[in-house]
Structure formats: structure tokens, C-alpha cells
Scaffold this motif. Sequence first.
Motif, PDB file in Angstrom:
ATOM      1  N   GLY A 128      -0.681   7.930  -5.573  1.00 12.24           N
ATOM      2  CA  GLY A 128      -1.351   8.870  -4.686  1.00 12.24           C
ATOM      3  C   GLY A 128      -2.108   8.150  -3.576  1.00 12.24           C
ATOM      4  O   GLY A 128      -2.364   6.953  -3.638  1.00 12.24           O
ATOM      5  N   LYS A 129      -2.464   8.919  -2.567  1.00 10.72           N
ATOM      6  CA  LYS A 129      -3.121   8.382  -1.383  1.00 10.72           C
ATOM      7  C   LYS A 129      -4.460   7.728  -1.728  1.00 10.72           C
ATOM      8  O   LYS A 129      -5.236   8.254  -2.497  1.00 10.72           O
ATOM      9  CB  LYS A 129      -3.339   9.504  -0.368  1.00 10.72           C
ATOM     10  CG  LYS A 129      -3.922   9.051   0.955  1.00 10.72           C
ATOM     11  CD  LYS A 129      -3.882  10.185   1.962  1.00 10.72           C
ATOM     12  CE  LYS A 129      -4.570   9.867   3.251  1.00 10.72           C
ATOM     13  NZ  LYS A 129      -4.145   8.685   3.942  1.00 10.72           N
ATOM     14  N   ILE A 130      -4.699   6.579  -1.136  1.00  9.78           N
ATOM     15  CA  ILE A 130      -5.976   5.881  -1.296  1.00  9.78           C
ATOM     16  C   ILE A 130      -6.957   6.512  -0.315  1.00  9.78           C
ATOM     17  O   ILE A 130      -6.740   6.484   0.893  1.00  9.78           O
ATOM     18  CB  ILE A 130      -5.835   4.374  -0.999  1.00  9.78           C
ATOM     19  CG1 ILE A 130      -4.828   3.725  -1.960  1.00  9.78           C
ATOM     20  CG2 ILE A 130      -7.190   3.684  -1.085  1.00  9.78           C
ATOM     21  CD1 ILE A 130      -4.424   2.317  -1.566  1.00  9.78           C
ATOM     22  N   GLU A 131      -7.999   7.125  -0.843  1.00  6.40           N
ATOM     23  CA  GLU A 131      -9.006   7.765  -0.009  1.00  6.40           C
ATOM     24  C   GLU A 131     -10.180   6.812   0.197  1.00  6.40           C
ATOM     25  O   GLU A 131     -10.651   6.200  -0.751  1.00  6.40           O
ATOM     26  CB  GLU A 131      -9.510   9.054  -0.654  1.00  6.40           C
ATOM     27  CG  GLU A 131      -8.438  10.115  -0.838  1.00  6.40           C
ATOM     28  CD  GLU A 131      -7.936  10.724   0.462  1.00  6.40           C
ATOM     29  OE1 GLU A 131      -8.639  10.636   1.499  1.00  6.40           O
ATOM     30  OE2 GLU A 131      -6.832  11.288   0.442  1.00  6.40           O
ATOM     31  N   TYR A 143       2.173   1.614  -3.497  1.00  7.59           N
ATOM     32  CA  TYR A 143       1.072   2.032  -4.370  1.00  7.59           C
ATOM     33  C   TYR A 143       0.816   3.528  -4.207  1.00  7.59           C
ATOM     34  O   TYR A 143       0.720   4.267  -5.187  1.00  7.59           O
ATOM     35  CB  TYR A 143      -0.191   1.238  -4.036  1.00  7.59           C
ATOM     36  CG  TYR A 143      -1.392   1.654  -4.853  1.00  7.59           C
ATOM     37  CD1 TYR A 143      -1.723   0.975  -6.019  1.00  7.59           C
ATOM     38  CD2 TYR A 143      -2.193   2.735  -4.472  1.00  7.59           C
ATOM     39  CE1 TYR A 143      -2.823   1.361  -6.773  1.00  7.59           C
ATOM     40  CE2 TYR A 143      -3.283   3.125  -5.218  1.00  7.59           C
ATOM     41  CZ  TYR A 143      -3.595   2.433  -6.369  1.00  7.59           C
ATOM     42  OH  TYR A 143      -4.671   2.822  -7.117  1.00  7.59           O
ATOM     43  N   GLU A 144       0.688   3.986  -2.946  1.00  7.55           N
ATOM     44  CA  GLU A 144       0.386   5.398  -2.694  1.00  7.55           C
ATOM     45  C   GLU A 144       1.540   6.297  -3.131  1.00  7.55           C
ATOM     46  O   GLU A 144       1.310   7.424  -3.566  1.00  7.55           O
ATOM     47  CB  GLU A 144       0.037   5.609  -1.218  1.00  7.55           C
ATOM     48  CG  GLU A 144      -1.297   5.013  -0.850  1.00  7.55           C
ATOM     49  CD  GLU A 144      -1.731   5.256   0.576  1.00  7.55           C
ATOM     50  OE1 GLU A 144      -2.938   5.271   0.827  1.00  7.55           O
ATOM     51  OE2 GLU A 144      -0.849   5.441   1.460  1.00  7.55           O
ATOM     52  N   HIS A 145       2.756   5.816  -3.037  1.00  3.92           N
ATOM     53  CA  HIS A 145       3.901   6.597  -3.514  1.00  3.92           C
ATOM     54  C   HIS A 145       3.824   6.787  -5.029  1.00  3.92           C
ATOM     55  O   HIS A 145       4.123   7.859  -5.547  1.00  3.92           O
ATOM     56  CB  HIS A 145       5.211   5.905  -3.128  1.00  3.92           C
ATOM     57  CG  HIS A 145       6.426   6.633  -3.585  1.00  3.92           C
ATOM     58  ND1 HIS A 145       6.869   7.790  -2.981  1.00  3.92           N
ATOM     59  CD2 HIS A 145       7.297   6.375  -4.589  1.00  3.92           C
ATOM     60  CE1 HIS A 145       7.944   8.223  -3.609  1.00  3.92           C
ATOM     61  NE2 HIS A 145       8.233   7.381  -4.591  1.00  3.92           N
ATOM     62  N   ILE A 190       0.846  -1.202   0.000  1.00  8.02           N
ATOM     63  CA  ILE A 190       0.000   0.000   0.000  1.00  8.02           C
ATOM     64  C   ILE A 190       0.873   1.241   0.000  1.00  8.02           C
ATOM     65  O   ILE A 190       0.596   2.211  -0.721  1.00  8.02           O
ATOM     66  CB  ILE A 190      -0.994  -0.021   1.176  1.00  8.02           C
ATOM     67  CG1 ILE A 190      -2.073  -1.074   0.912  1.00  8.02           C
ATOM     68  CG2 ILE A 190      -1.613   1.365   1.402  1.00  8.02           C
ATOM     69  CD1 ILE A 190      -3.002  -1.331   2.078  1.00  8.02           C
TER      70      ILE A 190
END
Length: 108
Positions: A86-89, A81-83, A78
Amino acid sequence: MSDNNNNNQRPAQLQMELKPEIASGVYSNLALISHSHSDFVLDFARILPGMPKPEVCSRVILAPEHAKRLLAALQENIMKYEHEFGKIEIPNQPQRTIAPFGTGKGEA
């Protein structure tokens, strides 16, 4: 002196077989997790419009040590992935803590 020094050995690569009926995967939008002293049980289910109740489509049973390794692997992936994307909202979901009883405010 022998060349069989364990520090120079590379770990063996794991060869896995992925059958076509498994490779296509299973869609899940709900996971239920339970545990006993010796196992963690992850039930992956799906609930879709028109379905009267969620349908369990896959069950995975793990030893506690493997469950903890899975948690670490998910956290690492995760983060990667976010890097990259972008951030998972997660909309409309309050922030959760690991503490089982909320914020830790003591009451008598």
C-alpha cells in the motif's frame, strides 16, 4: 565460426561480502544530501529524544552517475513496496516537486 558471440554471454554475478558488524545496519531518521561537480555526499543521521543535536552515523560518497542509479533503484523499490503493502503516507508534509524553484510560476 566461433561460439564466442557476445550476445550469448551472461553477465557475471557479483560476489559480495557482508561482515557481521555491517549486517546489523545503522538506524537513521534523517538524511542530509550535498554535492559538488564530482560527488554526491549522503550523510545519514539520527535524532532521538534527549539528544542535543543529530548524530551522523554513516556517510556515503557517490559519483553523480551512481547517485542517479541509486535514485532509480529507490524509485523502483518504492513502487514495488507500495504495490505489495500500500501507499506510503507521509503525514503533514507538503507535496514536493523536482523543480528547484517551486511551482514554476514566473514573476518579474
